[in-house]
Write a protein that holds these residues in place. Sequence first.
Motif, PDB file in Angstrom:
ATOM      1  N   PRO A   8      30.215 -25.203 -32.951  1.00 18.30           N
ATOM      2  CA  PRO A   8      30.801 -25.525 -31.639  1.00 18.30           C
ATOM      3  C   PRO A   8      31.980 -24.612 -31.317  1.00 18.30           C
ATOM      4  N   THR A   9      32.096 -24.282 -30.041  1.00 17.68           N
ATOM      5  CA  THR A   9      33.174 -23.416 -29.579  1.00 17.68           C
ATOM      6  C   THR A   9      34.163 -24.211 -28.738  1.00 17.68           C
ATOM      7  N   MET A  10      35.254 -23.537 -28.350  1.00 20.13           N
ATOM      8  CA  MET A  10      36.241 -24.174 -27.488  1.00 20.13           C
ATOM      9  C   MET A  10      35.633 -24.549 -26.140  1.00 20.13           C
ATOM     10  N   LYS A  11      34.684 -23.734 -25.672  1.00 19.08           N
ATOM     11  CA  LYS A  11      33.989 -24.055 -24.408  1.00 19.08           C
ATOM     12  C   LYS A  11      33.188 -25.345 -24.535  1.00 19.08           C
ATOM     13  N   ASP A  12      32.560 -25.541 -25.698  1.00 16.75           N
ATOM     14  CA  ASP A  12      31.814 -26.783 -25.942  1.00 16.75           C
ATOM     15  C   ASP A  12      32.745 -27.989 -25.918  1.00 16.75           C
ATOM     16  N   VAL A  13      33.929 -27.829 -26.488  1.00 22.74           N
ATOM     17  CA  VAL A  13      34.908 -28.916 -26.489  1.00 22.74           C
ATOM     18  C   VAL A  13      35.337 -29.241 -25.064  1.00 22.74           C
ATOM     19  N   ALA A  14      35.598 -28.208 -24.264  1.00 18.31           N
ATOM     20  CA  ALA A  14      36.004 -28.417 -22.868  1.00 18.31           C
ATOM     21  C   ALA A  14      34.913 -29.143 -22.087  1.00 18.31           C
ATOM     22  N   ARG A  15      33.658 -28.738 -22.324  1.00 20.13           N
ATOM     23  CA  ARG A  15      32.530 -29.373 -21.628  1.00 20.13           C
ATOM     24  C   ARG A  15      32.407 -30.844 -22.030  1.00 20.13           C
ATOM     25  N   GLU A  16      32.531 -31.107 -23.326  1.00 17.99           N
ATOM     26  CA  GLU A  16      32.397 -32.469 -23.831  1.00 17.99           C
ATOM     27  C   GLU A  16      33.533 -33.362 -23.318  1.00 17.99           C
ATOM     28  N   ALA A  17      34.745 -32.801 -23.246  1.00 17.02           N
ATOM     29  CA  ALA A  17      35.908 -33.582 -22.810  1.00 17.02           C
ATOM     30  C   ALA A  17      36.015 -33.680 -21.296  1.00 17.02           C
ATOM     31  N   GLY A  18      35.306 -32.802 -20.591  1.00 15.88           N
ATOM     32  CA  GLY A  18      35.386 -32.803 -19.128  1.00 15.88           C
ATOM     33  C   GLY A  18      36.710 -32.274 -18.627  1.00 15.88           C
ATOM     34  N   VAL A  19      37.249 -31.266 -19.331  1.00 13.70           N
ATOM     35  CA  VAL A  19      38.527 -30.680 -18.932  1.00 13.70           C
ATOM     36  C   VAL A  19      38.389 -29.163 -18.873  1.00 13.70           C
ATOM     37  N   ALA A  20      39.428 -28.506 -18.378  1.00 12.60           N
ATOM     38  CA  ALA A  20      39.418 -27.051 -18.298  1.00 12.60           C
ATOM     39  C   ALA A  20      39.599 -26.437 -19.683  1.00 12.60           C
ATOM     40  N   LEU A  21      39.113 -25.218 -19.840  1.00 16.50           N
ATOM     41  CA  LEU A  21      39.228 -24.516 -21.115  1.00 16.50           C
ATOM     42  C   LEU A  21      40.696 -24.329 -21.505  1.00 16.50           C
ATOM     43  N   GLY A  22      41.540 -24.083 -20.511  1.00 17.05           N
ATOM     44  CA  GLY A  22      42.969 -23.909 -20.773  1.00 17.05           C
ATOM     45  C   GLY A  22      43.603 -25.158 -21.354  1.00 17.05           C
ATOM     46  N   THR A  23      43.115 -26.330 -20.941  1.00 16.14           N
ATOM     47  CA  THR A  23      43.645 -27.589 -21.471  1.00 16.14           C
ATOM     48  C   THR A  23      43.320 -27.726 -22.955  1.00 16.14           C
ATOM     49  N   VAL A  24      42.105 -27.349 -23.332  1.00 17.73           N
ATOM     50  CA  VAL A  24      41.718 -27.384 -24.748  1.00 17.73           C
ATOM     51  C   VAL A  24      42.602 -26.431 -25.556  1.00 17.73           C
ATOM     52  N   SER A  25      42.838 -25.249 -25.005  1.00 16.38           N
ATOM     53  CA  SER A  25      43.669 -24.253 -25.677  1.00 16.38           C
ATOM     54  C   SER A  25      45.076 -24.795 -25.930  1.00 16.38           C
ATOM     55  N   LYS A  26      45.632 -25.490 -24.925  1.00 14.67           N
ATOM     56  CA  LYS A  26      46.977 -26.052 -25.087  1.00 14.67           C
ATOM     57  C   LYS A  26      47.016 -27.109 -26.189  1.00 14.67           C
ATOM     58  N   VAL A  27      46.014 -27.971 -26.220  1.00 15.44           N
ATOM     59  CA  VAL A  27      45.978 -29.023 -27.240  1.00 15.44           C
ATOM     60  C   VAL A  27      45.860 -28.401 -28.633  1.00 15.44           C
ATOM     61  N   VAL A  28      44.966 -27.433 -28.766  1.00 20.33           N
ATOM     62  CA  VAL A  28      44.743 -26.772 -30.056  1.00 20.33           C
ATOM     63  C   VAL A  28      46.004 -26.073 -30.547  1.00 20.33           C
ATOM     64  N   ASN A  29      46.773 -25.525 -29.617  1.00 18.07           N
ATOM     65  CA  ASN A  29      47.979 -24.784 -29.989  1.00 18.07           C
ATOM     66  C   ASN A  29      49.240 -25.625 -29.958  1.00 18.07           C
ATOM     67  N   GLY A  30      49.077 -26.949 -29.791  1.00 16.56           N
ATOM     68  CA  GLY A  30      50.217 -27.840 -29.848  1.00 16.56           C
ATOM     69  C   GLY A  30      51.136 -27.794 -28.651  1.00 16.56           C
ATOM     70  N   LEU A  31      50.622 -27.317 -27.505  1.00 12.48           N
ATOM     71  CA  LEU A  31      51.437 -27.259 -26.294  1.00 12.48           C
ATOM     72  C   LEU A  31      51.300 -28.558 -25.518  1.00 12.48           C
ATOM     73  N   PRO A  32      52.301 -28.936 -24.724  1.00  8.57           N
ATOM     74  CA  PRO A  32      52.266 -30.223 -24.021  1.00  8.57           C
ATOM     75  C   PRO A  32      51.206 -30.273 -22.923  1.00  8.57           C
ATOM     76  N   VAL A  33      50.476 -31.384 -22.901  1.00  6.87           N
ATOM     77  CA  VAL A  33      49.526 -31.699 -21.823  1.00  6.87           C
ATOM     78  C   VAL A  33      49.630 -33.192 -21.554  1.00  6.87           C
ATOM     79  N   GLY A  34      49.017 -33.650 -20.487  1.00  6.52           N
ATOM     80  CA  GLY A  34      49.004 -35.082 -20.196  1.00  6.52           C
ATOM     81  C   GLY A  34      48.347 -35.867 -21.318  1.00  6.52           C
ATOM     82  N   GLU A  35      48.868 -37.055 -21.604  1.00  9.32           N
ATOM     83  CA  GLU A  35      48.372 -37.856 -22.725  1.00  9.32           C
ATOM     84  C   GLU A  35      46.878 -38.138 -22.618  1.00  9.32           C
ATOM     85  N   SER A  36      46.402 -38.458 -21.410  1.00 14.05           N
ATOM     86  CA  SER A  36      44.975 -38.775 -21.237  1.00 14.05           C
ATOM     87  C   SER A  36      44.111 -37.557 -21.551  1.00 14.05           C
ATOM     88  N   TYR A  37      44.579 -36.356 -21.145  1.00 12.90           N
ATOM     89  CA  TYR A  37      43.831 -35.129 -21.437  1.00 12.90           C
ATOM     90  C   TYR A  37      43.824 -34.846 -22.938  1.00 12.90           C
TER      91      TYR A  37
END
Length: 331
Positions: A8-37
């Motif tokens: 699985p790739t980061m794109k697969d994670v974004a598709r599964e979560a229903g969020v933008a690819l940038g949001t996945v990148s932020k979570v993976v790198n420990g950057l702040p995002v909305g709690e629900s995201y």
Amino acid sequence: MKKPTSVPTMKDVAREAGVALGTVSKVVNGLPVGESYRIKVENAIKKLDYQVNHYAQGLKANKTYTIALLIPNTVEPFFAALVQHINQLLLQRNYRMLLCTTDSDSSQEQKYATMAQQNKVDGIIGLTYNPNLSIEENTPFVSIDRSMGPHIPCVACDNFAGGQMAAEKLYDLGCRNVAFLRIGSSLTNEPNKRKAGFENGCLNRKLSYEMKILDDGDSLSFFDQFLSEHITNGKLSFDGIFCVTDRIAYHVIKFLKRMQIRVPEDVQIIGFDGIRILGNSDYICSTIVQPIPEIAQMCIELLLQENLPAKPPLVCLPVSYAAGGTTKDCP
């Protein structure tokens, strides 16, 4: 034959979560995002068993996401606690720790520092004793307890205030003739300031004191001999003792017990460091507590924050006093 499952790739994670690819990148790198995201992304990562490719991340960012820690050993409780806190804080930032235990050997410290730099670590945190330790200018370095130059930040507790606090606390608890026990380092370092702080505290309270200072490598039995010389008819002439480490205090308490001198009834003892039994239980003695979590946090912030206009040459963090059964203020 069963077709191999694709990784699985980061794109697969974004598709599964229903969020933008940038949001996945932020979570993976420990950057702040909305709690629900964040929850959606973490659930998708778990479901897909997505593994972060730190090596690929490092190539892209020109980083290894690895920090080297040079520490004398992990046997002494103070060092062990420092290692634990630094490791936990690095993991929270998706960094790995390269642990180098040096046994206070100057040549070993240099070998480890060189090896860490050859492995392209993103920085080094060091509690070292080599007066000529060489670190490349392009390798971020933070020193613990020893100033190594105007361009290398040093993080320490306020050792002078801690020594003064010990003297004043002993006076306030009724002591009038006290001893100061220390093993001294030939290096100019921050813990050496405990002596000056203690002397200042004694002067402030007009407290009578005597000092016994050993050199690095001396046996703790020299403290036994010193104290024995101050015992007459089973009574110790000192009613208070300040030991510059809890390790020394622990040794002294055992010696006095063998001499049938009671602690704290006959003599009150204060150590320094804040060592706890089993690492997280009661203090081994009344002590000046070093803020180990805050020291670890400050080291990492100074090492990793690139946007600081100028890194301070010395950061002194406040100490505190804790009653631990060897002074008369304990319940």
